[in-house]
Write a protein that holds these residues in place. Structure first.
Motif, mmCIF file in Angstrom:
data_model
loop_
_atom_site.group_PDB
_atom_site.id
_atom_site.type_symbol
_atom_site.label_atom_id
_atom_site.label_comp_id
_atom_site.label_asym_id
_atom_site.label_seq_id
_atom_site.Cartn_x
_atom_site.Cartn_y
_atom_site.Cartn_z
ATOM 1 N N ILE A 1 0.851 -1.189 0.000
ATOM 2 C CA ILE A 1 0.000 0.000 0.000
ATOM 3 C C ILE A 1 0.887 1.239 0.000
ATOM 4 O O ILE A 1 1.844 1.333 0.769
ATOM 5 C CB ILE A 1 -0.910 0.060 1.247
ATOM 6 C CG1 ILE A 1 -1.661 -1.254 1.463
ATOM 7 C CG2 ILE A 1 -1.895 1.226 1.144
ATOM 8 C CD1 ILE A 1 -2.412 -1.317 2.786
ATOM 9 N N THR A 2 0.535 2.222 -0.830
ATOM 10 C CA THR A 2 1.277 3.483 -0.874
ATOM 11 C C THR A 2 0.732 4.448 0.184
ATOM 12 O O THR A 2 -0.346 4.236 0.737
ATOM 13 C CB THR A 2 1.150 4.163 -2.253
ATOM 14 O OG1 THR A 2 -0.205 4.583 -2.431
ATOM 15 C CG2 THR A 2 1.565 3.232 -3.377
ATOM 16 N N ASP A 3 1.465 5.528 0.442
ATOM 17 C CA ASP A 3 1.006 6.561 1.373
ATOM 18 C C ASP A 3 -0.302 7.206 0.914
ATOM 19 O O ASP A 3 -1.059 7.725 1.721
ATOM 20 C CB ASP A 3 2.065 7.659 1.527
ATOM 21 C CG ASP A 3 3.176 7.274 2.495
ATOM 22 O OD1 ASP A 3 2.972 6.345 3.303
ATOM 23 O OD2 ASP A 3 4.235 7.915 2.444
ATOM 24 N N ASP A 4 -0.561 7.206 -0.401
ATOM 25 C CA ASP A 4 -1.791 7.789 -0.945
ATOM 26 C C ASP A 4 -2.987 6.846 -0.834
ATOM 27 O O ASP A 4 -4.089 7.207 -1.235
ATOM 28 C CB ASP A 4 -1.595 8.164 -2.411
ATOM 29 C CG ASP A 4 -0.540 9.238 -2.599
ATOM 30 O OD1 ASP A 4 -0.347 10.047 -1.669
ATOM 31 O OD2 ASP A 4 0.088 9.273 -3.664
ATOM 32 N N VAL B 1 2.966 -6.658 -9.118
ATOM 33 C CA VAL B 1 2.692 -5.689 -8.062
ATOM 34 C C VAL B 1 3.917 -5.594 -7.158
ATOM 35 O O VAL B 1 4.656 -6.557 -6.989
ATOM 36 C CB VAL B 1 1.429 -6.073 -7.239
ATOM 37 C CG1 VAL B 1 0.203 -6.048 -8.124
ATOM 38 C CG2 VAL B 1 1.582 -7.409 -6.565
ATOM 39 N N PRO B 2 4.152 -4.406 -6.577
ATOM 40 C CA PRO B 2 5.328 -4.261 -5.710
ATOM 41 C C PRO B 2 5.173 -5.056 -4.417
ATOM 42 O O PRO B 2 4.075 -5.170 -3.871
ATOM 43 C CB PRO B 2 5.378 -2.754 -5.433
ATOM 44 C CG PRO B 2 4.004 -2.249 -5.704
ATOM 45 C CD PRO B 2 3.401 -3.161 -6.707
ATOM 46 N N GLU B 3 6.278 -5.594 -3.946
ATOM 47 C CA GLU B 3 6.291 -6.284 -2.648
ATOM 48 C C GLU B 3 6.259 -5.265 -1.517
ATOM 49 O O GLU B 3 5.688 -5.507 -0.470
ATOM 50 C CB GLU B 3 7.545 -7.146 -2.505
ATOM 51 C CG GLU B 3 7.569 -8.317 -3.448
ATOM 52 C CD GLU B 3 6.514 -9.357 -3.127
ATOM 53 O OE1 GLU B 3 6.197 -9.585 -1.949
ATOM 54 O OE2 GLU B 3 5.998 -9.944 -4.098
ATOM 55 N N TRP B 4 6.910 -4.110 -1.753
ATOM 56 C CA TRP B 4 6.923 -3.022 -0.781
ATOM 57 C C TRP B 4 6.688 -1.716 -1.506
ATOM 58 O O TRP B 4 7.218 -1.486 -2.589
ATOM 59 C CB TRP B 4 8.269 -2.930 -0.044
ATOM 60 C CG TRP B 4 8.576 -4.134 0.763
ATOM 61 C CD1 TRP B 4 8.003 -4.506 1.938
ATOM 62 C CD2 TRP B 4 9.531 -5.136 0.450
ATOM 63 N NE1 TRP B 4 8.541 -5.692 2.367
ATOM 64 C CE2 TRP B 4 9.486 -6.102 1.463
ATOM 65 C CE3 TRP B 4 10.420 -5.318 -0.614
ATOM 66 C CZ2 TRP B 4 10.288 -7.225 1.468
ATOM 67 C CZ3 TRP B 4 11.215 -6.435 -0.610
ATOM 68 C CH2 TRP B 4 11.145 -7.364 0.429
ATOM 69 N N ALA B 5 5.893 -0.875 -0.905
ATOM 70 C CA ALA B 5 5.674 0.463 -1.438
ATOM 71 C C ALA B 5 6.312 1.429 -0.458
ATOM 72 O O ALA B 5 5.807 1.654 0.635
ATOM 73 C CB ALA B 5 4.181 0.749 -1.572
ATOM 74 N N LEU B 6 7.463 1.947 -0.850
ATOM 75 C CA LEU B 6 8.154 2.928 -0.034
ATOM 76 C C LEU B 6 7.767 4.308 -0.544
ATOM 77 O O LEU B 6 7.061 4.427 -1.541
ATOM 78 C CB LEU B 6 9.662 2.708 -0.124
ATOM 79 C CG LEU B 6 10.120 1.286 0.198
ATOM 80 C CD1 LEU B 6 11.609 1.132 -0.068
ATOM 81 C CD2 LEU B 6 9.785 0.915 1.626
ATOM 82 N N ARG B 7 8.211 5.352 0.081
ATOM 83 C CA ARG B 7 7.854 6.700 -0.349
ATOM 84 C C ARG B 7 8.281 6.907 -1.803
ATOM 85 O O ARG B 7 9.460 6.942 -2.116
ATOM 86 C CB ARG B 7 8.511 7.731 0.556
ATOM 87 C CG ARG B 7 7.971 9.132 0.359
ATOM 88 C CD ARG B 7 8.438 10.087 1.426
ATOM 89 N NE ARG B 7 8.282 9.607 2.786
ATOM 90 C CZ ARG B 7 7.145 9.639 3.498
ATOM 91 N NH1 ARG B 7 6.061 10.102 2.962
ATOM 92 N NH2 ARG B 7 7.116 9.195 4.734
#
Length: 120
Positions: free
Chosen positions: A51-54, A92-98
């Protein structure tokens, strides 16, 4: 109906506002949850991976007829939790960083390929 999360590890956005476990996702600021299981309005479960910050949650759909899962995104900040299918073959990304996604791709000879994509 989501009574308990199904499958997957707990994930959160980097800022901690959004969290998910398998097919259940929450916007903690708005105090709103979304059930992403198959039902009348959707054909397949969406298992959240990052999940992203948005509030954009990226996940995999339950395996399709060919056994190959599809990919979807869900805007958790919009409120209704309606997934949007992504083009076939999307990872899909494994991690959503900033502003950055981290992708893991199994490699048959060299182990694991780690890719980082910065969103500009």
């Amino acid at each position: 109906m989501c009574e308990q999360p199904r499958g997957g590890d707990a994930v959160s956005s980097p800022n901690g506002r959004f969290v998910a476990v398998g097919t259940v996702a929450f916007d903690l600021q708005r105090r709103h949850g979304a059930c992403l299981e198959a039902g009348e309005s959707r054909k397949a479960d969406v298992f959240v991976r990052s999940i992203t910050d948005d509030g954009i949650a990226y996940g995999e759909l339950a395996a399709g007829p060919g056994g190959d899962p599809g990919a979807a995104e869900v805007d958790l900040s919009a409120g209704d939790g309606t997934p949007r299918a992504l083009p076939e073959g999307t990872r899909v990304p494994e991690w959503a960083l900033r502003d950055t996604g981290v992708f893991l791709t199994p490699h048959p000879v060299n182990g694991l390929l780690i890719s980082v994509l910065k969103h500009t």
